[in-house]
Design a protein around this motif. Structure first.
Motif, short mmCIF file in Angstrom:
data_model
loop_
_atom_site.label_atom_id
_atom_site.label_comp_id
_atom_site.label_asym_id
_atom_site.label_seq_id
_atom_site.Cartn_x
_atom_site.Cartn_y
_atom_site.Cartn_z
N PRO A 26 1.34 74.80 -10.46
CA PRO A 26 0.02 75.44 -10.32
C PRO A 26 -0.67 75.64 -11.66
O PRO A 26 -0.08 76.14 -12.62
N LYS A 27 -1.91 75.20 -11.72
CA LYS A 27 -2.69 75.33 -12.94
C LYS A 27 -4.17 75.33 -12.58
O LYS A 27 -4.61 74.53 -11.75
N SER A 28 -4.92 76.21 -13.20
CA SER A 28 -6.35 76.28 -12.93
C SER A 28 -7.02 74.95 -13.23
O SER A 28 -6.72 74.29 -14.22
N GLN A 29 -7.94 74.56 -12.36
CA GLN A 29 -8.69 73.33 -12.55
C GLN A 29 -10.09 73.60 -13.09
O GLN A 29 -10.96 72.72 -13.08
N ARG A 30 -10.31 74.79 -13.58
CA ARG A 30 -11.65 75.17 -14.05
C ARG A 30 -11.98 74.58 -15.42
O ARG A 30 -13.04 74.85 -15.98
N TYR A 31 -11.08 73.76 -15.96
CA TYR A 31 -11.38 73.04 -17.20
C TYR A 31 -12.42 71.96 -16.96
O TYR A 31 -13.02 71.44 -17.91
N ALA A 32 -12.63 71.61 -15.69
CA ALA A 32 -13.52 70.51 -15.33
C ALA A 32 -14.54 71.00 -14.31
O ALA A 32 -14.34 72.00 -13.63
N ILE B 100 6.00 67.15 -13.51
CA ILE B 100 5.40 67.51 -12.22
C ILE B 100 3.88 67.55 -12.37
O ILE B 100 3.36 68.13 -13.33
N PRO B 101 3.13 66.95 -11.44
CA PRO B 101 1.66 66.99 -11.54
C PRO B 101 1.13 68.42 -11.47
O PRO B 101 1.61 69.24 -10.70
N CYS B 102 0.14 68.71 -12.30
CA CYS B 102 -0.53 70.00 -12.27
C CYS B 102 -1.68 69.94 -11.26
O CYS B 102 -2.44 68.97 -11.24
N ASP B 103 -1.79 70.97 -10.45
CA ASP B 103 -2.84 71.01 -9.45
C ASP B 103 -3.07 72.46 -9.06
O ASP B 103 -2.41 73.36 -9.60
N TYR B 104 -3.99 72.67 -8.14
CA TYR B 104 -4.29 74.03 -7.71
C TYR B 104 -4.43 74.04 -6.20
O TYR B 104 -5.21 73.29 -5.63
N ALA B 105 -3.63 74.90 -5.55
CA ALA B 105 -3.67 75.01 -4.10
C ALA B 105 -4.60 76.15 -3.70
O ALA B 105 -4.41 77.30 -4.11
N ALA B 106 -5.60 75.83 -2.91
CA ALA B 106 -6.52 76.83 -2.39
C ALA B 106 -7.12 76.31 -1.09
O ALA B 106 -7.44 75.13 -0.98
N LEU B 107 -7.24 77.19 -0.12
CA LEU B 107 -7.87 76.81 1.13
C LEU B 107 -9.39 76.83 0.99
O LEU B 107 -9.95 77.58 0.19
N ASP B 108 -10.01 76.00 1.78
CA ASP B 108 -11.47 75.97 1.82
C ASP B 108 -11.86 75.44 3.19
O ASP B 108 -11.29 74.45 3.66
N ALA B 109 -12.78 76.10 3.85
CA ALA B 109 -13.20 75.64 5.17
C ALA B 109 -14.01 74.36 5.04
O ALA B 109 -14.94 74.29 4.23
N VAL B 110 -13.65 73.36 5.81
CA VAL B 110 -14.43 72.12 5.83
C VAL B 110 -15.72 72.39 6.59
O VAL B 110 -15.71 72.75 7.76
N THR B 111 -16.83 72.23 5.91
CA THR B 111 -18.14 72.47 6.51
C THR B 111 -18.93 71.17 6.42
O THR B 111 -19.70 70.97 5.48
N PRO B 112 -18.76 70.27 7.37
CA PRO B 112 -19.36 68.93 7.29
C PRO B 112 -20.88 68.98 7.13
O PRO B 112 -21.58 69.58 7.92
N SER B 113 -21.32 68.35 6.06
CA SER B 113 -22.76 68.27 5.80
C SER B 113 -23.18 66.88 5.36
O SER B 113 -24.35 66.61 5.17
N GLU B 114 -22.19 65.99 5.18
CA GLU B 114 -22.47 64.62 4.78
C GLU B 114 -21.33 63.73 5.24
O GLU B 114 -20.27 64.21 5.66
N ASP B 115 -21.54 62.41 5.18
CA ASP B 115 -20.58 61.47 5.74
C ASP B 115 -19.21 61.56 5.08
O ASP B 115 -18.19 61.24 5.69
N LEU C 231 -8.37 67.19 -24.61
CA LEU C 231 -7.42 67.37 -23.53
C LEU C 231 -6.00 67.16 -24.06
O LEU C 231 -5.78 66.38 -24.98
N LYS C 232 -5.06 67.86 -23.46
CA LYS C 232 -3.65 67.67 -23.80
C LYS C 232 -2.91 67.14 -22.57
O LYS C 232 -3.33 67.39 -21.43
N PRO C 233 -1.82 66.44 -22.76
CA PRO C 233 -1.05 65.93 -21.62
C PRO C 233 -0.62 67.04 -20.66
O PRO C 233 -0.52 66.80 -19.45
N SER C 234 -0.38 68.24 -21.19
CA SER C 234 0.05 69.36 -20.36
C SER C 234 -1.02 69.80 -19.37
O SER C 234 -0.73 70.57 -18.46
N ARG C 235 -2.24 69.33 -19.54
CA ARG C 235 -3.30 69.62 -18.57
C ARG C 235 -2.97 68.96 -17.24
O ARG C 235 -3.34 69.46 -16.17
N TYR C 236 -2.24 67.83 -17.28
CA TYR C 236 -2.01 67.04 -16.08
C TYR C 236 -0.57 67.03 -15.58
O TYR C 236 -0.33 66.84 -14.39
N PHE C 237 0.39 67.23 -16.49
CA PHE C 237 1.78 67.23 -16.07
C PHE C 237 2.55 68.34 -16.80
O PHE C 237 2.32 68.58 -17.99
#
Length: 336
Positions: free
Chosen positions: A266-272, A141-156, A131-137
């Motif tokens: 914005p950065k893809s989180q598909r590394y994890a 500025i924090p690296c993250d990925y914005a995407a909508l997802d419907a909350v479909t409650p199936s557990e607590d 991993l490199k520091p640029s993965r996270y900042f």
């Protein structure tokens, strides 16, 4: 220094007899449906968490190891990068003892000495490739990925997510947020998530949920400070719930708030990847990801309900041993 990045990880030894007695003593009158055994049991893999850091993320400034007080016997507490943090070091005495991870998480920005930039880990999440520091900042500025997802409650767990989304919708206009930061919401870096975001953008004028990766999250201390300033009552109540309950908020509120503000790079989180252990097939898939280092980070989500817990633990230990066989400096020499 401005470029310091710390790691924060919470750990509990669910096998500690004194801790279990204390937990039982305080559990009277609580509904423990949100606090099952798999929230506390130890897979015995923490050595590999530290080995992964030393081998694949040696640039980390300090590792803040958060615990109620007990420690792994093998841990080298003299390591210069290791900071042992007890709950009492940053939580009010009136909230202790606590057995609620949400109560602990929302106050980690108050850990003494913590750098402004840090990455929050759960103890089931392991670094398995470089991993490199640029993965996270990126430029602070924090690296993250914005995407909508419907909350479909199936557990607590979804009670906690819904609590956060309610606060987001009470304070942000979804359409305005997405229009102002369209280049962060509609990205080609993760087409599947972008398609889902488009599908969920137009039928509703409220946030229906956020794509939530159960992986390490980069934060600024100011992300937490803002939420505590805006919602002191909600934060106080969560911090004083000794056991997890449906009214709690978690650190995810800080992440969702930041996404709505557009305060991230914005950065893809598909590394994890996060893998459930609910079936034998999923267990084999998770082990294969580790052994072949298909991702840089893996979360081993403890959903195992079978009768061979010790056997499955051993299979994961063997997998980690294949990629991280050398003891790290975080391990006491007498235990090598």
């Amino acid at each position: 220094m401005e470029d310091k990045i710390d790691f924060v990880v919470m750990w509990v030894d669910g096998g500690d007899e004194e801790w279990k007695k204390q937990k039982d003593r305080y559990s009277s009158g609580y509904d423990l449906k949100h606090s099952g055994e798999n929230r506390y049991r130890d897979w015995g893999l923490m050595k590999y968490w530290f080995r992964g850091i030393e081998k694949f993320a040696p640039w980390v400034n300090c590792v803040y190891f958060v615990t109620c007080g007990h420690l792994p016997k093998w841990l080298n507490v003299q390591h210069p990068k290791l900071k042992i943090i007890k709950h009492e070091d940053f939580m009010p005495a009136s909230a202790l003892p606590t057995f609620n991870s949400a109560a602990i998480e929302i106050g980690i920005h108050r850990i003494p000495g913590l750098s402004d930039k840090f990455v929050f880990f759960n103890d089931d999440t392991f670094i398995i490739d470089e991993l490199k520091p640029s993965r996270y900042f990126n430029k602070g500025i924090p690296c993250d990925y914005a995407a909508l997802d419907a909350v479909t409650p199936s557990e607590d767990f979804y009670h906690l997510v819904i609590s956060s989304i309610i606060l987001i919708n009470q304070n942000f206009n979804k359409n305005k947020c997405m229009k102002e930061h369209w280049n962060k919401w509609y990205s080609l870096k993760d087409l599947r998530s972008t398609v889902r975001t488009i599908q969920l953008s137009f039928p509703w004028n409220k946030f229906v949920g956020f794509r939530n990766y159960h992986i390490p999250i980069a934060y600024l201390k100011s992300d937490f400070e803002e939420i505590w300033e805006r919602f002191p009552e909600e934060m106080h109540h969560t911090q004083h719930h000794r056991f997890r309950c449906s009214e709690d908020n978690t650190h995810l509120l800080m992440r969702f708030w930041r996404l709505a503000k557009g305060s991230f790079h914005p950065k893809s989180q598909r590394y994890a990847i996060c893998k459930s252990l609910a079936t034998e097939k999923k267990i084999r898939t998770a082990i294969d990801i580790i052994e072949r280092q298909k991702k840089k980070v893996i979360c081993i989500n403890d959903t195992y309900a079978g009768d061979d817990f010790e056997g499955v633990k051993e299979r994961f230990r063997v997998a980690f041993e294949r990629i991280l066989p050398e003891p790290s400096q975080f391990e006491r020499k007498g235990d090598l």
